[in-house]
Write a protein that holds these residues in place. Structure first.
Motif, PDB file in Angstrom:
ATOM      1  N   SER A   1       0.806  -1.215   0.000  1.00  9.14           N
ATOM      2  CA  SER A   1       0.000   0.000   0.000  1.00  9.14           C
ATOM      3  C   SER A   1       0.843   1.272   0.000  1.00  9.14           C
ATOM      4  N   VAL A   2       2.152   1.156   0.265  1.00  7.66           N
ATOM      5  CA  VAL A   2       3.014   2.338   0.369  1.00  7.66           C
ATOM      6  C   VAL A   2       3.639   2.591  -1.000  1.00  7.66           C
ATOM      7  N   VAL A   3       3.102   3.552  -1.727  1.00 11.24           N
ATOM      8  CA  VAL A   3       3.539   3.822  -3.100  1.00 11.24           C
ATOM      9  C   VAL A   3       4.293   5.147  -3.158  1.00 11.24           C
ATOM     10  N   ASN A   4       5.094   5.284  -4.212  1.00  8.73           N
ATOM     11  CA  ASN A   4       5.884   6.506  -4.418  1.00  8.73           C
ATOM     12  C   ASN A   4       6.663   6.873  -3.159  1.00  8.73           C
ATOM     13  N   ALA A   5       7.248   5.871  -2.542  1.00  9.23           N
ATOM     14  CA  ALA A   5       7.932   6.069  -1.264  1.00  9.23           C
ATOM     15  C   ALA A   5       9.425   6.267  -1.470  1.00  9.23           C
ATOM     16  N   SER A   6      10.049   6.978  -0.550  1.00  8.80           N
ATOM     17  CA  SER A   6      11.496   7.144  -0.551  1.00  8.80           C
ATOM     18  C   SER A   6      11.995   7.132   0.883  1.00  8.80           C
ATOM     19  N   VAL A   7      13.250   6.715   1.064  1.00  5.06           N
ATOM     20  CA  VAL A   7      13.846   6.645   2.399  1.00  5.06           C
ATOM     21  C   VAL A   7      15.146   7.425   2.425  1.00  5.06           C
ATOM     22  N   MET A   8      15.510   7.878   3.622  1.00  2.79           N
ATOM     23  CA  MET A   8      16.753   8.591   3.850  1.00  2.79           C
ATOM     24  C   MET A   8      17.294   8.163   5.214  1.00  2.79           C
ATOM     25  N   VAL A   9      18.633   8.087   5.328  1.00  2.00           N
ATOM     26  CA  VAL A   9      19.279   7.644   6.565  1.00  2.00           C
ATOM     27  C   VAL A   9      20.104   8.794   7.129  1.00  2.00           C
ATOM     28  N   GLU A  10      20.017   8.989   8.446  1.00  2.00           N
ATOM     29  CA  GLU A  10      20.868   9.983   9.095  1.00  2.00           C
ATOM     30  C   GLU A  10      21.362   9.436  10.422  1.00  2.00           C
ATOM     31  N   TRP A  11      22.482   9.996  10.907  1.00  2.00           N
ATOM     32  CA  TRP A  11      23.021   9.644  12.216  1.00  2.00           C
ATOM     33  C   TRP A  11      22.188  10.375  13.272  1.00  2.00           C
ATOM     34  N   SER A  12      21.626   9.633  14.204  1.00  2.00           N
ATOM     35  CA  SER A  12      20.587  10.197  15.063  1.00  2.00           C
ATOM     36  C   SER A  12      21.076  11.357  15.924  1.00  2.00           C
TER      37      SER A  12
END
Length: 698
Positions: free
Chosen positions: A181-192
């Motif tokens: 159900s999660v479409v057109n999704a993107s992810v990003m990673v950062e140091w907390s």
């Protein structure tokens, strides 16, 4: 429909993207993307309503409260014998409202894990209850009638691919599964801690498992901490950005030639000096010389855990001397067996009394003496880890400190323990601790009958082993711990050969139901004075070793990392995948690419007959359109029929060998006749042929 209906309609509309998921779509992610899961029984119940783990949402179920307008609260009950949706493992209360004269809604809060839950409706306010969503005792449900079930389903399932990374690694990876159900999704990673970006926003496709890389350039060569993984969803009503915190570890590269064991979440295994392994073996309290280990190695076993103190609280503390420990490691290494080295008594004492200098001296001396032994796989620090280790955190607050202290002594081997509770992620994720308590968790899974573990943990099929692949356990390299003693105690009605065969099939069942191939049986009972069970325990050891031998032949398939494409899966003969009832014949398919042949169908098929009778298993291959030959694929059986033991039907064994044990898909259909408690393991002929079109039965 009552005065609350308009408010309900508006709130349901506003949360449709975040919460009201169809269970069919949810299981297509779990089943297809994560290497497939299926059973051989058609669904006979409607799917339960589902909401997201991350955001919760509304479910609407029949209610029998009169009048319905008085409904005020709903109870959310965790399932028995499976991972709970809530970390507390207790019943939660939530806000409820009437929808019409026959149905009520329950506004479910976010959860901690994927799991089915029972829903109960109550009318009127709860007396003196400040927060309707705080934990309540299960007694509040006494006498109440369950309205039905709902499912918590994760929208996304990320994990850092390895633990630890090395200072020489310039990039790391996330392993990630996204809900359909999660479409057109993107992810990003950062140091907390610093909010330093470690990656750009990366598009991720829905409904498949994949990997996403991020840079380590800005991090120190040795660092433990959290990375924040951000998810943006596209489309109308997509909802706010979601964030998950994941534990990350990086250490200085080990000296050249030193042993190094790493947790690999992308393959759900351990890497020993960079090479993935399949673990099969025993807990052991009896071995005093090399003979047992040589016998196990020849049978097909690859690891063990030898108690160096008694695991009975009634026995005074006494540890085997270091001279024996070194001999044991040497014997194991000669037999090709890796060792989880026992420190469980010492750590269980230290979590209670962290100032116990004698226990610290034993731990420090043991680790310094044996951390460079080539047989060492990791440090075993707790039995019954939930009650004997993690629960003591509430009093001593020392579990995280003990993890850090042991890692300071040896950062190059994982910390391992066995738990009696299904919420294993509490040990490894640092979700409720400053750092993890363990790197690898083993599940004490002691049952006498295959049918007790043949469950998907859906609303209509609650229970193991399927709970072992639910989020947040999706990528955990869980070790299954069957109990041969339970079979000896509970299945004396079966012939000796079938009792032994159960241990082969228990091992394959956790792989088929949850993608968990690693096994550590509790426990080894070697030859001693003759007894009625001596031959049975030996036959069980041989059968569980046979699993290890066969599994290693196909470990490139069992341990295949996410492919980034939609994977095929098996359905029952009616096309239900997976079915929402217990499987009697349970199956799974794995696939890996073939170099230079993108359309070659190299696959592993495992089918377990959970019944103690001859059965016919029928399955349909779905989602394999990208591989044109898949629907007619030829299958080569591995492992053959069970090894003959005392009481085995020799004539049937001989007939099976003469008739052959190969199989094939015919127009996508697979039909097998299976002996009682038997497991069939097949690889498609394309896996071992340079040209899959030229493969023929011989």
């Amino acid at each position: 429909s009552g005065p609350t209906a308009p408010r309900m309609a508006l709130r349901m509309a506003s949360t449709s993207a975040r919460a009201l998921l169809a269970l069919g779509a949810a299981t297509s992610l779990v089943g297809a993307s994560l290497h497939g899961q299926v059973d051989g029984v058609a669904a006979d119940t409607a799917p339960a309503p589902a909401v997201s783990v991350e955001e919760g949402g509304f479910v609407v179920l029949p209610c029998r409260v009169d009048p319905p307008i008085d409904v005020g609260h709903c109870g959310i009950e965790p399932p028995p014998d499976a991972m709970s949706a809530f970390r507390s493992k207790r019943t939660h209360m939530a806000i409820a409202a009437a929808v019409n004269a026959t149905h009520c809604s329950c506004e479910m809060p976010p959860a901690d894990a994927e799991a089915p839950v029972g829903i109960y409706f109550f009318h009127g306010p709860l007396a003196e209850q400040e927060d309707p969503i705080e934990d309540l005792s299960e007694r509040i449900l006494a006498g109440a009638e369950r309205a039905g079930y709902a499912e918590y389903v994760a929208l996304w399932k990320p994990a850092v691919a390895r633990r630890p990374y090395l200072s020489t690694d310039t990039f790391a990876e996330l392993v990630l599964a996204m809900h359909e159900s999660v479409v057109n999704a993107s992810v990003m990673v950062e140091w907390s801690t610093s909010r330093m970006a470690l990656s750009n926003w990366t598009l991720v496709p829905p409904g498949i498992a994949t990997t996403v890389s991020f840079s380590l350039a800005g991090l120190p060569p040795a660092a433990d901490g959290q990375v924040s993984v951000h998810l943006r969803r596209g489309g109308e009503g997509a909802g706010p950005e979601l964030v998950k915190q994941l534990f990350f570890s990086r250490v200085e590269a080990p000296p050249q030639g030193s042993p190094f064991v790493q947790v690999d979440y992308s393959r759900k295994t351990l890497l020993v000096n960079g090479e993935p392994i399949i673990g099969s073996g025993y807990y052991d309290s009896q071995t005093i010389g090399p003979a047992n280990l040589t016998r196990q190695g020849k049978a097909g076993h690859t690891w063990n855990m030898r108690y160096l103190t008694s695991n009975s609280p009634k026995v005074p503390y006494e540890r085997m001397p270091d001279s024996f420990v070194r001999d044991y490691l040497d014997w194991s290494h000669s037999a090709g067996i890796g060792v989880m080295l026992d420190l469980h008594t010492e750590f269980e004492k230290l979590v209670h009394d962290p100032n116990n200098e004698h226990m610290w001296s034993v731990v420090t001396g043991t680790v310094k003496s044996f951390r460079n032994h080539p047989a060492l796989l990791g440090w075993y620090v707790c039995d019954d880890c939930m009650t004997q280790y993690l629960y003591r955190q509430a009093v001593s607050h020392q579990v995280s400190n003990l993890y850090k202290e042991l890692k300071a002594l040896d950062p190059y081997h994982p910390i391992i323990g066995a738990t009696e509770a299904w919420e294993m992620y509490l040990f490894t994720s640092a979700s409720n601790l400053p750092s993890p308590a363990l790197d690898v968790v083993m599940m004490e899974n002691y049952v006498p009958d295959l049918r007790q573990n043949a469950h998907y943990n859906s609303a209509s099929d609650i229970g193991p082993d399927g709970t072992l692949q639910a989020w947040p356990l999706t990528w955990e390299p869980v070790v299954n711990c069957p109990g041969p003693f339970k079979v000896v105690e509970g299945r004396s009605d079966l012939p000796l050969a079938e009792q032994a065969l159960l241990m082969y099939s228990f091992s394959w069942l956790s792989a088929a139901m949850a993608g968990v191939p690693h096994q550590l049986h509790f426990r080894l009972f070697p030859f001693g004075p003759p007894s009625p069970s001596t031959a049975l325990y030996e036959a069980m050891m041989q059968e569980s070793g046979r699993f290890g031998s066969v599994a290693r032949q196909v470990q490139d398939l069992l341990l295949a990392p996410p492919s980034g494409v939609r994977e095929p899966f098996l359905a029952d003969s009616a096309g239900n995948a997976p079915a929402h009832s217990q499987c009697l014949q349970c199956a799974r398919i794995w696939r890996r690419p073939v170099a230079g042949q993108p359309t070659a169908f190299c696959a592993l098929v495992v089918v377990v007959n959970c019944e103690s009778k001859v059965a016919t298993a029928r399955f349909r291959l779905l989602g394999a359109e990208a591989w044109p030959g898949a629907a007619e694929a030829l299958l080569r059986r591995l492992g053959g029929p069970a090894r003959p033991h005392a009481g085995h039907n020799w004539m049937r064994h001989r007939q099976n060998r003469l008739l052959g044990d190969d199989a094939r898909f015919s127009d996508g259909e697979l039909t097998l006749t299976m002996e009682p408690s038997e497991t069939h393991v097949y690889v498609s002929r394309a896996c071992d042929s340079p040209d899959p079109d030229d493969v023929k039965f011989i």
